[in-house]
Design a protein around this motif. Structure first.
Motif, PDB file in Angstrom:
ATOM      1  N   GLN A 218     -51.468 -30.692 -10.809  1.00  0.00           N
ATOM      2  CA  GLN A 218     -51.032 -31.290 -11.947  1.00  0.00           C
ATOM      3  C   GLN A 218     -50.188 -30.026 -12.793  1.00  0.00           C
ATOM      4  O   GLN A 218     -49.636 -30.369 -13.800  1.00  0.00           O
ATOM      5  CB  GLN A 218     -52.047 -32.164 -12.872  1.00  0.00           C
ATOM      6  CG  GLN A 218     -52.648 -33.139 -12.302  1.00  0.00           C
ATOM      7  CD  GLN A 218     -53.663 -33.375 -12.977  1.00  0.00           C
ATOM      8  OE1 GLN A 218     -53.619 -33.755 -14.076  1.00  0.00           O
ATOM      9  NE2 GLN A 218     -55.126 -33.522 -12.571  1.00  0.00           N
ATOM     10  N   CYS A 219     -50.295 -28.993 -12.641  1.00  0.00           N
ATOM     11  CA  CYS A 219     -50.242 -27.820 -13.791  1.00  0.00           C
ATOM     12  C   CYS A 219     -49.353 -26.726 -12.767  1.00  0.00           C
ATOM     13  O   CYS A 219     -49.538 -26.113 -11.980  1.00  0.00           O
ATOM     14  CB  CYS A 219     -51.239 -27.275 -14.302  1.00  0.00           C
ATOM     15  SG  CYS A 219     -51.132 -27.045 -15.872  1.00  0.00           S
TER      16      CYS A 219
ATOM     17  N   PRO B 180     -52.812 -22.522 -13.588  1.00  0.00           N
ATOM     18  CA  PRO B 180     -54.284 -23.132 -14.226  1.00  0.00           C
ATOM     19  C   PRO B 180     -55.181 -24.054 -13.478  1.00  0.00           C
ATOM     20  O   PRO B 180     -54.848 -24.641 -12.644  1.00  0.00           O
ATOM     21  CB  PRO B 180     -53.564 -23.983 -15.612  1.00  0.00           C
ATOM     22  CG  PRO B 180     -52.191 -23.413 -15.675  1.00  0.00           C
ATOM     23  CD  PRO B 180     -51.698 -23.313 -14.278  1.00  0.00           C
ATOM     24  N   THR B 181     -56.439 -23.494 -13.969  1.00  0.00           N
ATOM     25  CA  THR B 181     -57.507 -24.346 -12.974  1.00  0.00           C
ATOM     26  C   THR B 181     -58.336 -25.571 -13.989  1.00  0.00           C
ATOM     27  O   THR B 181     -58.797 -26.371 -13.367  1.00  0.00           O
ATOM     28  CB  THR B 181     -58.483 -23.470 -12.604  1.00  0.00           C
ATOM     29  OG1 THR B 181     -59.144 -22.957 -13.949  1.00  0.00           O
ATOM     30  CG2 THR B 181     -58.139 -22.372 -11.714  1.00  0.00           C
ATOM     31  N   HIS B 182     -58.041 -25.398 -15.269  1.00  0.00           N
ATOM     32  CA  HIS B 182     -58.759 -26.509 -16.123  1.00  0.00           C
ATOM     33  C   HIS B 182     -57.815 -26.890 -17.365  1.00  0.00           C
ATOM     34  O   HIS B 182     -56.921 -26.132 -17.755  1.00  0.00           O
ATOM     35  CB  HIS B 182     -59.920 -25.496 -16.689  1.00  0.00           C
ATOM     36  CG  HIS B 182     -61.101 -25.535 -15.666  1.00  0.00           C
ATOM     37  ND1 HIS B 182     -60.928 -24.567 -14.554  1.00  0.00           N
ATOM     38  CD2 HIS B 182     -62.017 -26.347 -15.579  1.00  0.00           C
ATOM     39  CE1 HIS B 182     -61.996 -24.625 -14.006  1.00  0.00           C
ATOM     40  NE2 HIS B 182     -62.688 -25.778 -14.520  1.00  0.00           N
TER      41      HIS B 182
ATOM     42  N   THR C  36     -55.171 -28.074 -23.082  1.00  0.00           N
ATOM     43  CA  THR C  36     -54.270 -26.604 -22.961  1.00  0.00           C
ATOM     44  C   THR C  36     -54.515 -26.008 -21.462  1.00  0.00           C
ATOM     45  O   THR C  36     -55.882 -25.845 -21.202  1.00  0.00           O
ATOM     46  CB  THR C  36     -54.806 -25.814 -23.826  1.00  0.00           C
ATOM     47  OG1 THR C  36     -54.597 -26.470 -25.179  1.00  0.00           O
ATOM     48  CG2 THR C  36     -53.896 -24.572 -23.884  1.00  0.00           C
ATOM     49  N   PRO C  37     -53.704 -25.745 -20.901  1.00  0.00           N
ATOM     50  CA  PRO C  37     -54.109 -25.275 -19.406  1.00  0.00           C
ATOM     51  C   PRO C  37     -54.637 -23.808 -19.538  1.00  0.00           C
ATOM     52  O   PRO C  37     -54.295 -23.061 -20.356  1.00  0.00           O
ATOM     53  CB  PRO C  37     -52.810 -25.089 -19.026  1.00  0.00           C
ATOM     54  CG  PRO C  37     -51.761 -25.972 -19.558  1.00  0.00           C
ATOM     55  CD  PRO C  37     -52.196 -26.048 -20.850  1.00  0.00           C
ATOM     56  N   GLY C  38     -55.640 -23.781 -18.838  1.00  0.00           N
ATOM     57  CA  GLY C  38     -56.404 -22.402 -18.838  1.00  0.00           C
ATOM     58  C   GLY C  38     -56.707 -22.144 -17.489  1.00  0.00           C
ATOM     59  O   GLY C  38     -56.967 -22.958 -16.630  1.00  0.00           O
TER      60      GLY C  38
END
Ligand code: MFK
Length: 622
Positions: free
Chosen positions: A210-211, A219-221, A300-302
């Motif tokens: 998705q990212c 990003p993983t989360h 927020t992508p992290g």
């Protein structure tokens, strides 16, 4: 000596008025005799010779262009524009150009990179941290984002994936200002400051691509939550503590459910915030130029860094670095305050003499200088230990560092607050005026006892380190090694009183720790934790002053150690009340003068005047 300003000025009425000269500052490396001596002790000669020219040039810059930039940043604090004219939420941070220039200087001067280039192996940290020490008080607290960047680099080095080491780490450790990024460390929430186990921010795993890569990797989360204090929000990245949740939204309570996530703050193409709303800039007592915010992360992508559920120990690798930066800031403040008050002593005439002849002023300034010197020894010691631990980790080095990090942080913070307050008083009413700059120094150091763990939280951390790392054994071993060295030194007779007092303090430490560790008296431990930490700190600092005196072979250094022991370790005597009066005999008063005016062996004062004695350059207004 010729002065640039006259003490007299002609008023508009044609009458002559008294005009006080303002204190000046010279090269902050060359005028710092305790620093030069301390460095010569802890560094091999070839390392000292190699870095000395850089410290000389930097010691000059910090009272010239860097000081001007710092002042400009202070006068133009950050602003937050939340909405544009059309009502669109933009959350634009307006940062003065001087703040960005200070960041660029941080990169080119290697204020983070020196520690990672490791050109001087275990001595690299000493070099890096002494540069930051010179920088801190002139930089409008730019050392804050640099400290977190340093911590971020260390965290990646220890726990980062190969990808993050390729995408982010090089930006944190470069000397190229165009490539240099700073990173923040976002832990604190409304529900959990000291007690991070209460953190409410959550992280949901991203599934099905998705990212996209946002500059740091895929990003993983998605991270969501409200962070209550985010220092240096102008940074490019942040290390965030968040609670892992599964697809059903379930998570583990307490600190065992937390992990660390790296977040890229802004979109690499548009520069807009990546799903972050800045709700407000904090209205702080000090550190006014540092953009500290209250903000919300909304999916927020992290990227997770380190193992799942190991967030606290992983982020502790930042804390253990930033806590040492706190020591740097505190010691730097003490030094700057003493430098100002010392120069002033030569310029201010009261009653019948200048303050440099006033016994009471000298006595106060001597105590400030003593605090500074002991703090400086602590800073040099933990910097060296950190370098050793990074280059050649051993149980002894790591355990010692584990206990000395909270001790040095908590004690030097308190020292610097006292010294900064006294410095304001040294300058009288003018010291209380904003444009004397003393209030800024005071405010900026007041936070050092709160940042990165309060005095009480760190005092409890000291007990934790004793329990988990058996650190008290290594602490005592290092002190007794110094005592042994003093006994075999040619000037051993000079150390007798100091050693007696250090040994008494060690006895008390032994009895206290036994009551806690063997008898399990946890209430006693908790209620005395702060007192115990102070005792551990002052005793350790005494042993460092002893080591400096053994090395220098100067009787005056032995006296300085004795003075410290006398003032700080007397209370280690079970029966003693604090002494109301000191027998300030001639010898005592002579040492007051040596410390206060930084007299050399020939009795010549240093650190005053219109021209720097070492460079013949005009000294600067601070
Ligand atoms: C110029 C200077 C600039 C300074 C930078 C300015 C920026 C300011 C931004 C901030 O102020 S950020 C906020 C700073 N916040 C803190 O410092 C939090 C203070 N609270 C603590 O330090 C607490 O003691 C702590 C959050 C660590 C307690 O957490 P827990 O989870 O209740 O503690 P616990 O269960 O004792 O420890 C969990 C694990 O972490 C344990 O490992 P194990 O699971 O393997 O047993 C601990 O050993 C480990 N740990 C805790 N503290 C550690 C540590 N490991 C290494 N070093 C430490 N210091």
């Amino acid at each position: 000596m010729e002065t640039r300003e006259s003490y007299k000025q002609i008023g508009y009425s044609g009458r002559e008025f008294f005009q006080q000269q303002s204190p000046l500052l010279g090269n902050q490396f060359l005028e710092d005799s305790a620093l030069i001596e301390g460095l010569k002790r802890v560094l091999p000669q070839e390392v000292y010779s190699s870095i000395q020219p850089d410290l000389v040039q930097f010691g000059d810059r910090v009272v010239k262009d860097i000081l001007e930039l710092g002042r400009q940043s202070e006068n133009n604090p950050p602003k937050l524009i939340q909405y544009d004219a059309w009502g669109k939420r933009i959350d634009k941070l307006v940062i003065d150009e001087s703040w960005n220039t200070l960041k660029d200087i941080g990169a080119t001067e290697g204020l983070v990179s020196i520690g990672y280039e490791r050109k001087y192996r275990e001595y690299s940290r000493v070099y890096q941290y002494i540069k930051i020490y010179l920088f801190a008080c002139s930089s409008a607290v730019q050392d804050c984002p640099l400290s977190m960047t340093d911590g971020g680099a260390r965290l990646l080095e220890l726990h980062g994936s190969k990808e993050l080491m390729q995408t982010v780490y090089p930006h944190l450790t470069t000397r190229d200002p165009k490539q240099f990024w700073t990173t923040g460390q976002w832990m604190t929430e409304k529900a959990g400051g000291s007690d991070v186990a209460n953190s409410e921010t959550i992280a949901k795993e991203i599934t099905g691509g998705q990212c996209q890569d946002n500059g740091a990797g895929i990003p993983t989360h998605f991270v969501s939550g409200y962070k209550y204090f985010t220092s240096a929000t102008s940074s490019q990245g942040a290390m965030i503590l968040a609670r892992d949740t599964d697809a059903q939204g379930k998570s583990t309570n307490g600190s065992r459910g937390l992990s660390v996530f790296y977040v890229q703050l802004r979109d690499k193409n548009t520069g807009e915030l990546n799903n972050i709303k800045i709700h407000k800039l904090k209205n702080k007592f000090g550190t006014k130029a540092v953009p500290t915010a209250e903000l919300e992360l909304i999916n927020t992508p992290g990227i997770r860094v380190g193992s799942k559920g190991r967030g606290v120990p992983v982020i502790a690798s930042i804390l253990n670095i930033t806590r040492i930066h706190n020591v740097i800031h505190s010691v730097s403040t003490m030094r700057r305050c003493v430098a100002i008050a010392r120069d002033f002593a030569h310029r201010r005439r009261v009653f019948t003499s200048t303050l440099n002849e006033n016994l009471l002023y000298l006595s106060t300034l001597a105590e400030m200088e003593l605090e500074y010197r002991a703090g400086l020894q602590f800073l040099l010691d933990v910097s060296l230990l950190l370098g050793k631990s990074e280059c050649n980790s051993t149980k002894e080095t790591d355990s010692l560092l584990r206990i000395l990090t909270p001790l040095s942080k908590l004690y030097t913070a308190k020292q610097s607050i006292w010294v900064a307050s006294e410095a304001m008083e040294c300058l009288g009413g003018t010291g209380y005026m904003e444009d004397s700059d003393l209030p800024r120094l005071f405010r900026d150091t007041q936070v050092t006892s709160i940042w990165e763990g309060t005095t009480n939280v760190l005092s409890m951390d000291v007990w934790r380190s004793i329990k988990s790392h058996n650190s008290l054994k290594y602490y005592k071993d290092s002190i007794t090694a110094r005592i042994s060295a003093s006994k075999s030194s040619s000037s051993s007779a000079l150390f007798e009183t100091s050693i007696k007092l250090i040994n008494k303090a060690l006895d008390l430490i032994e009895r206290t720790s036994r009551q806690v560790m063997e008898e399990g008296d946890l209430q006693f431990a908790e209620s005395n934790a702060r007192r115990f930490s102070y005792l551990l700190s002052t005793t350790y600092m005494a042993s460092l002053l002893l080591e400096q005196a053994i090395w220098s072979k100067k009787p005056v250094d032995a006296q300085i150690c004795e003075r410290w022991c006398f003032l700080k370790l007397q209370n280690a005597k079970e029966d003693s009340q604090s002494i109301a009066f000191i027998n300030a005999d001639e010898k005592w008063r002579e040492l007051d003068k040596v410390l206060a005016l930084d007299l050399n062996e020939k009795g010549e004062a240093r650190g005053y005047g219109d021209y720097c004695k070492f460079t013949n350059q005009p000294r600067s207004r601070y």
